[in-house]
Design an enzyme around this catalytic site. Structure first.
Site, PDB file in Angstrom:
ATOM      1  N   CYS A  71       0.977  -1.255  -0.083  1.00 48.75           N
ATOM      2  CA  CYS A  71       0.070  -0.007  -0.058  1.00 48.75           C
ATOM      3  C   CYS A  71       1.000   1.134  -0.069  1.00 48.75           C
ATOM      4  CB  CYS A  71      -0.924   0.185   1.065  1.00 48.75           C
ATOM      5  SG  CYS A  71       0.257  -0.059   2.846  1.00 48.75           S
TER       6      CYS A  71
ATOM      7  N   HIS B 123       5.368  -5.821   8.472  1.00 48.72           N
ATOM      8  CA  HIS B 123       5.177  -7.144   8.932  1.00 48.72           C
ATOM      9  C   HIS B 123       5.545  -8.164   7.800  1.00 48.72           C
ATOM     10  CE1 HIS B 123       2.912  -5.816  12.789  1.00 48.72           C
ATOM     11  NE2 HIS B 123       4.084  -6.070  13.098  1.00 48.72           N
TER      12      HIS B 123
ATOM     13  N   CYS C 213       2.434   6.180   8.764  1.00 48.42           N
ATOM     14  CA  CYS C 213       1.640   6.590   7.582  1.00 48.42           C
ATOM     15  C   CYS C 213       0.563   7.649   7.860  1.00 48.42           C
ATOM     16  CB  CYS C 213       0.909   5.308   7.175  1.00 48.42           C
ATOM     17  SG  CYS C 213      -0.490   5.577   5.981  1.00 48.42           S
TER      18      CYS C 213
ATOM     19  N   HIS D 226      -1.800  -4.667  19.049  1.00 44.77           N
ATOM     20  CA  HIS D 226      -1.178  -4.303  17.636  1.00 44.77           C
ATOM     21  C   HIS D 226      -0.283  -2.963  17.877  1.00 44.77           C
ATOM     22  CE1 HIS D 226      -0.932  -3.024  13.638  1.00 44.77           C
ATOM     23  NE2 HIS D 226      -0.727  -4.183  13.373  1.00 44.77           N
TER      24      HIS D 226
ATOM     25  N   GLU E 251      -0.033  -0.407  16.142  1.00 41.91           N
ATOM     26  CA  GLU E 251      -0.757   0.813  15.861  1.00 41.91           C
ATOM     27  C   GLU E 251      -1.687   1.197  16.632  1.00 41.91           C
ATOM     28  OE1 GLU E 251      -2.851   0.713  11.586  1.00 41.91           O
ATOM     29  OE2 GLU E 251      -4.296   1.880  12.671  1.00 41.91           O
TER      30      GLU E 251
ATOM     31  N   THR F  95      -6.589   0.802  11.132  1.00 43.12           N
ATOM     32  CA  THR F  95      -6.749   1.080   9.776  1.00 43.12           C
ATOM     33  C   THR F  95      -7.161   0.169   9.194  1.00 43.12           C
ATOM     34  OG1 THR F  95      -4.441   1.369   9.656  1.00 43.12           O
ATOM     35  CG2 THR F  95      -5.361   3.243   9.783  1.00 43.12           C
TER      36      THR F  95
ATOM     37  N   ASN G 195      -3.187  -6.929   8.742  1.00 47.14           N
ATOM     38  CA  ASN G 195      -4.147  -6.821   7.685  1.00 47.14           C
ATOM     39  C   ASN G 195      -4.190  -8.374   6.709  1.00 47.14           C
ATOM     40  OD1 ASN G 195      -2.570  -6.470   4.863  1.00 47.14           O
ATOM     41  ND2 ASN G 195      -1.561  -5.437   6.610  1.00 47.14           N
TER      42      ASN G 195
ATOM     43  N   SER H  72       1.565  -5.461   2.978  1.00 45.74           N
ATOM     44  CA  SER H  72       2.980  -5.362   3.233  1.00 45.74           C
ATOM     45  C   SER H  72       3.707  -6.616   2.744  1.00 45.74           C
ATOM     46  CB  SER H  72       3.298  -5.594   4.767  1.00 45.74           C
ATOM     47  OG  SER H  72       2.431  -6.507   5.270  1.00 45.74           O
TER      48      SER H  72
HETATM   49  S1  SF4 Z   1      -2.941   3.095   6.788  1.00 40.63           S
HETATM   50 FE1  SF4 Z   1      -1.681   1.188   6.795  1.00 40.63          FE
HETATM   51  S2  SF4 Z   1      -2.694   0.017   5.218  1.00 40.63           S
HETATM   52 FE2  SF4 Z   1      -3.316   2.136   4.917  1.00 40.63          FE
HETATM   53  S3  SF4 Z   1      -1.942   3.090   3.469  1.00 40.63           S
HETATM   54 FE3  SF4 Z   1      -1.162   3.336   5.397  1.00 40.63          FE
HETATM   55  S4  SF4 Z   1       0.205   1.839   6.026  1.00 40.63           S
HETATM   56 FE4  SF4 Z   1      -1.012   1.137   4.297  1.00 40.63          FE
END
Ligand code: SF4
Length: 276
Positions: A12, A41, A95, A123, A125, A160, A218, A260
């Site tokens: 992504c 990951h 991100c 996690h 995030e 996300t 994900n 990923s």
């Molecule tokens: S939020 Fe996560 S899945 Fe979405 S673009 Fe950013 S890194 Fe990629």
């Protein structure tokens, strides 16, 4: 063997961006470069980075200093402060979509909402998002359902990489119990598109292979989604994980991947199946 590949696969935007930031950082410096946790990951991609001299560490004590890259998942603010105190130079590859979730959660908290993050509490995030509320937000998932009181004003965001189904479940659970619920649907579009294309593909094929790191949230979600469609599904990291016995009596195989997973790993898998 027929192979169908999901419409949305591969890195992504956020993962690609973090990889580029890491590589460019290494190119411009002679200092040691570390990532706090694996940058993404995916063991294959992490191995490639190590060969370039970009090493993952699991704690700030594992390195004497140098440049510390914050990965796409983000971290709580106090981690950045501690890293700076230890003399690390910070390069933030969080991100932008994750930053937006951190920002929404912080804002909801400031507005007096009890903040719920729909996601996995362990996690990175989610840990980072909760950190941006000073530890006040709570994670919610199928195993961890908070007690909601009718006087609560609930503010909700999602990890996300959550599935829309999980977010809907959380919303319907909470909305039955409170008078005020404010939701930001923070599921990333890249994640959503991969989930939708995996779901469609799983309806059409006899067997699904979802390619991605075993630690990738994900990717695991895509496995869950394909299985929910009643399709026999396996989570593999590389073609070496494939058991040819899986394909007995099958005509069409679907291949999907997490955000990923490097393209070359997916291509290897597709070629392997085609040649069975
Ligand atoms: S939020 Fe996560 S899945 Fe979405 S673009 Fe950013 S890194 Fe990629």
């Amino acid at each position: 063997m027929n192979v169908m590949v999901a419409e949305h696969i591969g890195f992504c935007f956020g993962v690609m961006r973090a990889l580029n930031i890491a590589k460019k950082t290494k190119e411009r410096t002679d200092k040691p470069v570390f990532t706090l946790g694996p940058l993404i990951h995916n063991p294959q991609a992490v191995h490639e980075l190590e060969e370039l001299g970009i090493h993952p560490i699991n704690s700030l004590d594992e390195a004497p200093g140098g440049i510390l890259i914050i990965r796409s998942h983000g971290v709580p603010p106090d981690v950045i402060e501690k890293a700076k105190e230890k003399g690390f130079e910070i390069v933030d590859a969080t991100c932008p979509f994750v930053k937006r979730v951190q920002e929404y959660a912080r804002k909801l908290c400031e507005e007096g909402y009890r903040v719920i993050v729909v996601g996995e509490e362990n996690h990175p995030e989610v840990i980072g998002i909760i950190g941006h509320t000073g530890g006040k937000a709570e994670a919610m998932n199928k195993r961890r359902i908070p007690v909601i009181e009718d006087r609560d004003r609930i503010g909700m965001v999602a990890q996300t990489t959550q599935s829309i189904e999980n977010l809907k479940l959380a919303i319907s659970y909470v909305v039955e119990r409170v008078k005020e619920l404010k939701v930001y649907n923070t599921i990333c579009n890249a994640t959503y598109m991969r989930q939708q294309s995996t779901k469609l593909l799983a309806k059409e094929v006899d067997l699904m292979l979802v390619v991605g790191g075993k630690m990738s949230a994900n990717t695991s979600r895509l496995v869950e989604i394909a299985r929910n469609e009643g399709c026999e599904t396996y989570h593999i990291e590389t073609k070496e994980d494939i058991d040819p016995a899986w394909f007995s009596g099958k005509i069409t195989v679907g291949v999907a991947s997490g955000t990923s997973t490097p393209d070359w790993v997916i291509k290897d898998v597709v070629e392997y199946i085609k040649n069975l």
